[in-house]
Enzyme design. Structure first.
Site, mmCIF file in Angstrom:
data_model
loop_
_atom_site.group_PDB
_atom_site.id
_atom_site.type_symbol
_atom_site.label_atom_id
_atom_site.label_comp_id
_atom_site.label_asym_id
_atom_site.label_seq_id
_atom_site.Cartn_x
_atom_site.Cartn_y
_atom_site.Cartn_z
ATOM 1 N N ARG A 29 0.838 -1.217 0.000
ATOM 2 C CA ARG A 29 0.000 0.000 0.000
ATOM 3 C C ARG A 29 0.864 1.255 0.000
ATOM 4 O O ARG A 29 0.535 2.250 -0.653
ATOM 5 C CB ARG A 29 -0.965 -0.010 1.187
ATOM 6 C CG ARG A 29 -1.975 1.118 1.130
ATOM 7 C CD ARG A 29 -3.057 0.992 2.178
ATOM 8 N NE ARG A 29 -2.552 1.133 3.526
ATOM 9 C CZ ARG A 29 -3.284 0.970 4.631
ATOM 10 N NH1 ARG A 29 -4.559 0.653 4.539
ATOM 11 N NH2 ARG A 29 -2.760 1.124 5.815
ATOM 12 N N LYS A 70 -2.488 7.166 1.318
ATOM 13 C CA LYS A 70 -2.242 7.388 2.747
ATOM 14 C C LYS A 70 -1.152 8.445 2.839
ATOM 15 O O LYS A 70 0.023 8.145 3.070
ATOM 16 C CB LYS A 70 -1.848 6.069 3.410
ATOM 17 C CG LYS A 70 -2.258 6.022 4.857
ATOM 18 C CD LYS A 70 -2.334 4.630 5.382
ATOM 19 C CE LYS A 70 -2.227 4.623 6.883
ATOM 20 N NZ LYS A 70 -3.188 5.466 7.586
ATOM 21 N N GLU A 74 -15.969 6.865 5.712
ATOM 22 C CA GLU A 74 -15.222 6.138 6.747
ATOM 23 C C GLU A 74 -15.138 7.040 7.965
ATOM 24 O O GLU A 74 -15.757 8.108 7.999
ATOM 25 C CB GLU A 74 -13.827 5.761 6.237
ATOM 26 C CG GLU A 74 -12.964 6.947 5.802
ATOM 27 C CD GLU A 74 -11.562 6.552 5.343
ATOM 28 O OE1 GLU A 74 -11.100 5.440 5.622
ATOM 29 O OE2 GLU A 74 -10.922 7.412 4.702
HETATM 30 N N1 PXG Z 1 -9.033 5.019 7.238
HETATM 31 C C1 PXG Z 1 -8.077 5.923 7.442
HETATM 32 C C2 PXG Z 1 -8.276 7.307 6.960
HETATM 33 C C3 PXG Z 1 -6.899 5.555 8.111
HETATM 34 O O1 PXG Z 1 -5.931 6.448 8.292
HETATM 35 C C4 PXG Z 1 -7.791 3.314 8.337
HETATM 36 C C5 PXG Z 1 -8.923 3.745 7.654
HETATM 37 C C6 PXG Z 1 -7.670 1.867 8.718
HETATM 38 O O2 PXG Z 1 -6.748 1.214 7.850
HETATM 39 P P1 PXG Z 1 -5.884 -0.037 8.306
HETATM 40 O O3 PXG Z 1 -5.054 -0.374 7.122
HETATM 41 O O4 PXG Z 1 -5.061 0.397 9.495
HETATM 42 O O5 PXG Z 1 -6.824 -1.109 8.659
HETATM 43 C C7 PXG Z 1 -6.766 4.234 8.601
HETATM 44 C C8 PXG Z 1 -5.602 3.806 9.431
HETATM 45 C C9 PXG Z 1 -4.890 6.350 14.550
HETATM 46 C C10 PXG Z 1 -4.329 6.268 13.174
HETATM 47 O O6 PXG Z 1 -4.214 6.924 15.415
HETATM 48 C C11 PXG Z 1 -4.893 5.479 12.171
HETATM 49 C C12 PXG Z 1 -4.309 5.470 10.892
HETATM 50 C C13 PXG Z 1 -3.240 6.225 10.697
HETATM 51 C C14 PXG Z 1 -2.711 7.008 11.685
HETATM 52 C C15 PXG Z 1 -3.232 7.024 12.936
HETATM 53 O O7 PXG Z 1 -5.982 5.845 14.779
HETATM 54 N N2 PXG Z 1 -4.692 4.787 9.751
#
Ligand code: PXG
Length: 288
Positions: free
Chosen positions: A50, A149, A182
């Protein structure tokens, strides 16, 4: 703590980035948040893939290969004796000038931080979250695609502030058409009968790694999994609702915009999928 920057393992006090780095000046860069469990890095290949897809989308050439990136992550965990924790992988555009032209940035920087994880309090998993829809809409894909991301998380941060101001932990973000996209750092799911539903990527959701794992686990458990456009009405009338993300794993939602979801308690589907998710995180991943 030892932090990886561009091939070197530095002490925290020496792990510094220039004020001319376009990651800082413009949010020009990309990142990943990854978990290690029981001495293994969970879904590392998927996270690195990713990262490279995000890089491709913003025309950022990562100076090391995916295989080298995997090695750097595992080695950073080793150097920090990390068996369970959180890994932050960052690639910035690198040092440039005060002008925004990325052509002046010749050397992107790769950073790996392996640290302890800060979790939501246990009561929130047991009792479920109360969340609200916020006024800030998710970025448009033809502006800044939510699938990237990127280091520019202001869209999510504004939504998080609006959730905080409303006295809750998380925000439901809608896209410009009013469909559910989301949450600020998590994907959203609903259960309706034997159906598990989550918004499609085209609605403005990140291709979450946890989202993918949970969809696979649900199919194995005999649920019907689909990705329709969802409205707030669909959320309000769901039997269950929950969020997924690397940090939060799976967390139940029991109230949205003042509407009680299902029974108002974490439901059977999320409880059974969470058990399966925990088993998987403990038993698979790239060994450290
Ligand atoms: N949506 C967004 C916008 C994200 O940043 C997810 C969904 C979940 O994706 P994954 O691949 O982790 O299942 C993310 C995840 C936090 C935090 O502190 C979360 C994310 C990045 C930075 C901080 O909760 N990303």
């Amino acid at each position: 703590m030892k932090i990886y920057i561009d091939g070197k393992y530095l002490d925290e006090a020496d792990a510094k980035i220039s004020v001319f780095d376009h990651g800082l000046l413009y949010g020009d860069g990309i990142f990943e948040g990854i978990r290690a469990y029981n001495g293994r890095v969970f879904r590392l290949k998927e996270h690195v893939d990713r990262l490279f897809y995000s890089a491709k989308a913003i025309l950022l050439e990562i100076p090391i290969s995916p295989a080298e990136m995997i090695k750097a992550v595992v080695e950073t965990c080793r150097q920090n004796h990390l068996r369970d924790g959180y890994i932050r992988l960052v690639v910035t555009r690198g040092v440039g000038t005060l002008g925004l032209n990325p052509n002046r940035c010749k050397n992107p920087s790769v950073i790996v931080i392996a640290d302890k994880i800060q979790l939501y309090p246990k009561e929130m998993y047991n009792n479920g979250l109360d969340i609200v829809t916020v006024p800030t809409t998710r970025n448009l894909h033809n502006s800044l695609n939510p699938a990237i991301k990127s280091l520019n998380y202001l869209n999510n941060i504004l939504a998080k502030i609006e959730a905080n101001n409303a006295g809750v932990e998380e925000a439901v973000m809608l896209n410009a058409d009013g469909y559910v996209a989301e949450c600020t750092g998590d994907n959203i799911f609903i259960v309706k009968g034997h159906q598990l539903q989550t918004p499609p990527l085209s609605a403005g959701a990140l291709y979450g790694i946890t989202r993918g794992v949970v969809m696979d686990l649900a199919r194995e458990a005999g649920l019907q999994v689909s990705e329709p456009n969802l409205t707030r009405y669909d959320l309000f009338n769901a039997d269950e609702c929950f969020l997924t993300g690397t940090g939060a794993e799976m967390i139940p939602v029991v109230k949205i915009d003042g509407r009680v979801i299902g029974t108002g308690k974490p439901g059977a589907v999320i409880q059974s999928l969470t058990a399966k998710y925990h088993a998987l995180t403990q038993s698979s991943g790239e060994p450290i």
